[in-house]
Design a protein around this motif. Structure first.
Motif, PDB file in Angstrom:
ATOM      1  N   GLY A   1       0.814  -1.224   0.000  1.00 24.87           N
ATOM      2  CA  GLY A   1       0.000   0.000   0.000  1.00 24.87           C
ATOM      3  C   GLY A   1       0.840   1.263   0.000  1.00 24.87           C
ATOM      4  O   GLY A   1       1.801   1.408  -0.766  1.00 24.87           O
ATOM      5  N   SER A   2       0.489   2.186   0.891  1.00 30.77           N
ATOM      6  CA  SER A   2       1.211   3.460   0.941  1.00 30.77           C
ATOM      7  C   SER A   2       2.684   3.253   1.287  1.00 30.77           C
ATOM      8  O   SER A   2       3.545   3.998   0.808  1.00 30.77           O
ATOM      9  N   SER A   3       2.952   2.277   2.127  1.00 28.43           N
ATOM     10  CA  SER A   3       4.354   2.015   2.476  1.00 28.43           C
ATOM     11  C   SER A   3       5.134   1.594   1.229  1.00 28.43           C
ATOM     12  O   SER A   3       6.301   1.946   1.057  1.00 28.43           O
TER      13      SER A   3
ATOM     14  N   SER B   1       6.717  -0.536   7.134  1.00 25.65           N
ATOM     15  CA  SER B   1       5.357  -0.805   7.606  1.00 25.65           C
ATOM     16  C   SER B   1       4.994   0.135   8.749  1.00 25.65           C
ATOM     17  O   SER B   1       5.727   0.227   9.725  1.00 25.65           O
ATOM     18  N   GLN B   2       3.887   0.816   8.609  1.00 25.64           N
ATOM     19  CA  GLN B   2       3.398   1.657   9.698  1.00 25.64           C
ATOM     20  C   GLN B   2       3.050   0.787  10.892  1.00 25.64           C
ATOM     21  O   GLN B   2       3.570   0.965  11.986  1.00 25.64           O
ATOM     22  N   SER B   3       2.169  -0.189  10.648  1.00 24.21           N
ATOM     23  CA  SER B   3       1.637  -0.998  11.754  1.00 24.21           C
ATOM     24  C   SER B   3       2.646  -2.002  12.277  1.00 24.21           C
ATOM     25  O   SER B   3       2.594  -2.403  13.435  1.00 24.21           O
TER      26      SER B   3
ATOM     27  N   THR C   1       1.503  -5.992   9.083  1.00 27.73           N
ATOM     28  CA  THR C   1       0.941  -6.402   7.792  1.00 27.73           C
ATOM     29  C   THR C   1       1.440  -7.802   7.432  1.00 27.73           C
ATOM     30  O   THR C   1       2.650  -8.033   7.317  1.00 27.73           O
TER      31      THR C   1
ATOM     32  N   VAL D   1      -7.699   5.218   8.892  1.00 24.29           N
ATOM     33  CA  VAL D   1      -7.283   4.123   8.000  1.00 24.29           C
ATOM     34  C   VAL D   1      -6.337   4.656   6.918  1.00 24.29           C
ATOM     35  O   VAL D   1      -5.337   4.017   6.584  1.00 24.29           O
TER      36      VAL D   1
ATOM     37  N   THR E   1      -3.410   6.456   5.681  1.00 24.61           N
ATOM     38  CA  THR E   1      -2.187   6.899   6.348  1.00 24.61           C
ATOM     39  C   THR E   1      -1.724   8.263   5.827  1.00 24.61           C
ATOM     40  O   THR E   1      -1.833   8.557   4.632  1.00 24.61           O
TER      41      THR E   1
ATOM     42  N   LYS F   1      -4.729   7.777  -1.962  1.00 26.03           N
ATOM     43  CA  LYS F   1      -5.412   8.557  -0.907  1.00 26.03           C
ATOM     44  C   LYS F   1      -6.815   8.912  -1.371  1.00 26.03           C
ATOM     45  O   LYS F   1      -7.775   8.750  -0.644  1.00 26.03           O
TER      46      LYS F   1
ATOM     47  N   GLU G   1      -9.193   5.708  -1.825  1.00 28.29           N
ATOM     48  CA  GLU G   1      -9.570   4.943  -0.634  1.00 28.29           C
ATOM     49  C   GLU G   1     -10.588   5.659   0.243  1.00 28.29           C
ATOM     50  O   GLU G   1     -11.413   5.012   0.872  1.00 28.29           O
TER      51      GLU G   1
HETATM   52  C1  AGP Z   1      -3.080   3.575   2.983  1.00 26.49           C
HETATM   53  O1  AGP Z   1      -3.682   4.711   3.401  1.00 26.49           O
HETATM   54  C2  AGP Z   1      -3.366   2.371   3.755  1.00 26.49           C
HETATM   55  N1  AGP Z   1      -3.512   2.530   5.116  1.00 26.49           N
HETATM   56  C3  AGP Z   1      -2.583   1.117   3.331  1.00 26.49           C
HETATM   57  O2  AGP Z   1      -2.281   1.156   1.984  1.00 26.49           O
HETATM   58  C4  AGP Z   1      -1.317   0.786   4.148  1.00 26.49           C
HETATM   59  O3  AGP Z   1      -0.278   1.648   3.823  1.00 26.49           O
HETATM   60  C5  AGP Z   1      -0.944  -0.678   3.868  1.00 26.49           C
HETATM   61  O4  AGP Z   1      -1.993  -1.513   4.262  1.00 26.49           O
HETATM   62  C6  AGP Z   1       0.328  -1.096   4.564  1.00 26.49           C
HETATM   63  O5  AGP Z   1       0.218  -0.980   5.938  1.00 26.49           O
HETATM   64  P1  AGP Z   1       1.490  -0.948   6.862  1.00 26.49           P
HETATM   65  O6  AGP Z   1       2.285   0.251   6.503  1.00 26.49           O
HETATM   66  O7  AGP Z   1       0.934  -0.898   8.240  1.00 26.49           O
HETATM   67  O8  AGP Z   1       2.257  -2.217   6.603  1.00 26.49           O
END
Ligand code: AGP
Length: 611
Positions: A303-305, A349-351, A354, A400, A402, A487, A490
């Motif tokens: 995704g965004s990452s 990865s933000q979270s 994933t 949701v 990012t 962006k 979504e």
């Molecule tokens: C984008 O706005 C989303 N939230 C999504 O594409 C996200 O970047 C993707 O699911 C990856 O998540 P992560 O960075 O937590 O791994």
């Protein structure tokens, strides 16, 4: 995907669970439910409802209807079985004794279901989770932990589980394999949760469960076990996130709040890493010799990452001359990647949870690569499984879509690229100092962009009714377009695609007709004239062109496009970091004007923990 929370203590559990679930709704929001043990009455009550958490909350009057001080709760993102009351979690065994909340997928659930049906067990839902509850019940002979353990030996797939049982009303069992689950240590009470924000109001002392771990929670404490049921000690980590950071704080939407927080998030991310005119990555073990030995760098993300990775490829190749490949987490392990001990794999990865990215990380390690991750959530699975981790320190991101996690990842990866280049000698002192100056001025320049948001709101009001939008750009602007397009689609549900401008003539230009909106991204100085040519081409075919450029090109762009959004001039390296902000704001305002549910867009969840 799916949020889990569990509480055992002396207060009424249901309101605490509802409050915790409200923090986890970003993980899934098509239905919700709770299971409450009332030891005194000897009951296990389950209430669940399709729809947002509010529907459940109204049903049980904010939890007041359900006495009992032990329980588990769930907010769902459906995998097996459509969103419905019956498919919501908790799922219970046929006689109502065992209740389970689950995040993940049981891959052999059909086989297990047939087995149980052959033993006379009846099922009511289409979920894979009901199989877990029934299987535990099948093995239960008075020892819940043993029944759970036997069930786990037969289950294949990914799961974080919270389990309660009417016969064992003074405990919760928690299990983790390939999906996140943390343990929270309170005073006279204990918690489980998919992430720390759900329990932050009650405790900051948490333990991260590893794959294969089981935990038995009582009021007095938490006993953990490994996959062989041997008792283990868990490290207790004190979390210093502020509760306020996960609140809207007067803003209408988390997304807007997080857009506005970006300059501060960048300061937190960058300032400790730029000291006395030098880039400093404390704790990073990568030596000059190691960097010189590299034959390739892989960036893996979703995704965004992944879009950050596309920008990062341009930076890293330019600044280090090492070949860089960017791969989607979901593709990496199926593409037979050329990876060995001369490959550095950078995982974004933000979270940090994933599933596809995590699987790619494991594959990279199996192939011998060194893995460096850039992650926002401290203590997350990806952070813990990497050889080294750089945290973005963006703070909790709830929307949701990012925003601040994207910009901090982008800045950190750019900083890393400059540091690699300096270390390898492929970036000279003058370029190094120019880049550092850019990083220092980035937060303030971003504040300038944010302060001009009225102009972007005006463009959103002009174009929010369009049904299709094309983003075009070259090089860094192409990478930026990928994120701008995602962006928009979504959160506003407008069809949108990003193209490298040069590709237009190879097919896509046939879609351009009178009134088609084209977002032309022209921030890169050396490619500006080429972008202008593309603007002219699409305008000649009837397109309405909204452009994004830098102050130095504003006037020229204004002669060619129908509207122009402007960012301050900054070094090339940081153009996407500034350029994404007007695109985030444009998407936000468009979604607002279309009446969309901005923080919880349809069908999405923040943390994608299924394949
Ligand atoms: C984008 O706005 C989303 N939230 C999504 O594409 C996200 O970047 C993707 O699911 C990856 O998540 P992560 O960075 O937590 O791994």
């Amino acid at each position: 995907m799916c949020g889990i929370v569990g509480f055992i203590g002396n207060e009424q559990a249901a309101p605490i669970l509802l409050e915790g679930l409200s923090r986890l709704e970003y993980r899934g929001y098509d239905s919700a439910g709770v299971a409450i043990c009332d030891g005194g009455a000897g009951t296990l009550s389950v209430r669940k409802a399709k729809g947002r958490l509010q529907v459940l909350s109204d049903l049980i009057h904010g939890g007041a209807d359900l006495p009992g001080t032990v329980g588990v709760g769930h907010t769902r993102w459906a995998t097996h079985g459509a969103p419905s009351d019956v498919n919501s979690h908790p799922q219970v065994s046929e006689n109502g004794r065992v209740a389970v909340v689950h995040n993940g997928i049981i891959e052999n659930y059909a086989e297990l279901r047939s087995f149980l049906e052959s033993k006379g067990v009846s099922f009511v839902s289409q979920t894979d989770t009901e199989v877990i509850a029934q299987l535990i019940e099948y093995f239960y002979t008075g020892d819940l932990l043993s029944a759970v353990d036997q069930a786990l030996h037969r289950m294949e797939g990914a799961y974080a589980l919270g389990i309660v049982c009417a016969d064992a009303p003074d405990q919760i069992i928690a299990v983790r394999k390939d999906n996140p689950l943390i343990l929270g240590w309170g005073k006279g009470c204990n918690f489980i949760a998919s992430d720390v924000t759900a329990i932050l109001k009650h405790t900051r002392d948490v333990s991260y469960m590893n794959d294969g771990d089981l935990a038995v929670l009582t009021r007095e404490g938490i006993q953990c076990y490994d996959h062989l049921l041997r008792p283990i000690e868990k490290e207790v980590v004190h979390v210093d996130w502020e509760v306020d950071a996960a609140e809207k704080g007067g803003y209408e939407h988390f997304m807007f709040k997080e857009i506005m927080e970006q300059p501060e998030a960048l300061r937190r991310c960058l300032s400790p890493r730029i000291k006395d005119g030098e880039i400093v990555f404390e704790g990073l073990s990568l030596t000059p010799d190691y960097l010189r030995s590299l034959r390739r760098i892989f960036i893996v993300a979703c995704g965004s990452s992944y879009h950050v990775g596309v920008v990062g490829k341009y930076h890293l190749e330019k600044l280090t001359r090492i070949p860089v490949e960017v791969a989607l987490g979901s593709e990496f392990r199926y593409m037979d990647p050329i990876v060995d001990d001369k490959t550095l794999v950078i995982v974004l990865s933000q979270s940090g949870e994933t599933l596809d990215t995590m699987a790619a990380l494991r594959e990279a390690k199996r192939l011998g690569a060194h893995v460096l991750s850039i992650v926002n959530v401290v203590g997350s699975s990806i952070a813990r499984d990497s050889d080294e981790v750089l945290y973005t320190w963006a703070g909790p991101e709830i929307a949701v879509a990012t925003t601040k996690a994207y910009t901090t990842q982008l800045a950190l990866l750019a900083l890393l690229a400059v540091w690699f280049g300096k270390t390898l000698g492929t970036v000279d002192e003058a370029d190094y100092q120019a880049a550092l100056a850019g990083f220092r001025e980035l937060p303030e320049k971003m504040e300038q962009v944010l302060s001009c948001r009225d102009g972007i709101q005006y463009f959103a009001s002009k174009y929010f009714n369009h049904s299709s939008i094309f983003f075009i750009g070259r090089n860094l602007d192409y990478a930026l377009g990928l994120e701008g397009s995602l962006k928009l689609k979504e959160i506003s549900y407008i069809h949108s695609e990003a193209y490298a401008s040069g590709e237009l003539k190879h097919g896509t230009i046939s879609l351009i007709e009178e009134g088609t909106l084209v977002m032309a991204l022209g921030t890169c100085d050396r490619l500006f004239q080429k972008t202008v040519s593309n603007v002219v081409e699409v305008k000649a075919r009837g397109a309405d062109v909204l452009a994004l450029t830098t102050e130095r090109h504003q006037e020229e762009m204004a002669h060619n496009a129908n509207g122009v959004m402007t960012i301050p001039d900054i070094c090339d390296l940081l153009l996407p970091s500034l350029g994404v902000v007007p695109l985030q704001l444009f998407a936000y305002y468009v979604a607002l004007m279309r009446g969309c549910d901005i923080d919880k867009p349809r069908n999405l969840a923040k943390s994608v923990t299924v394949e």
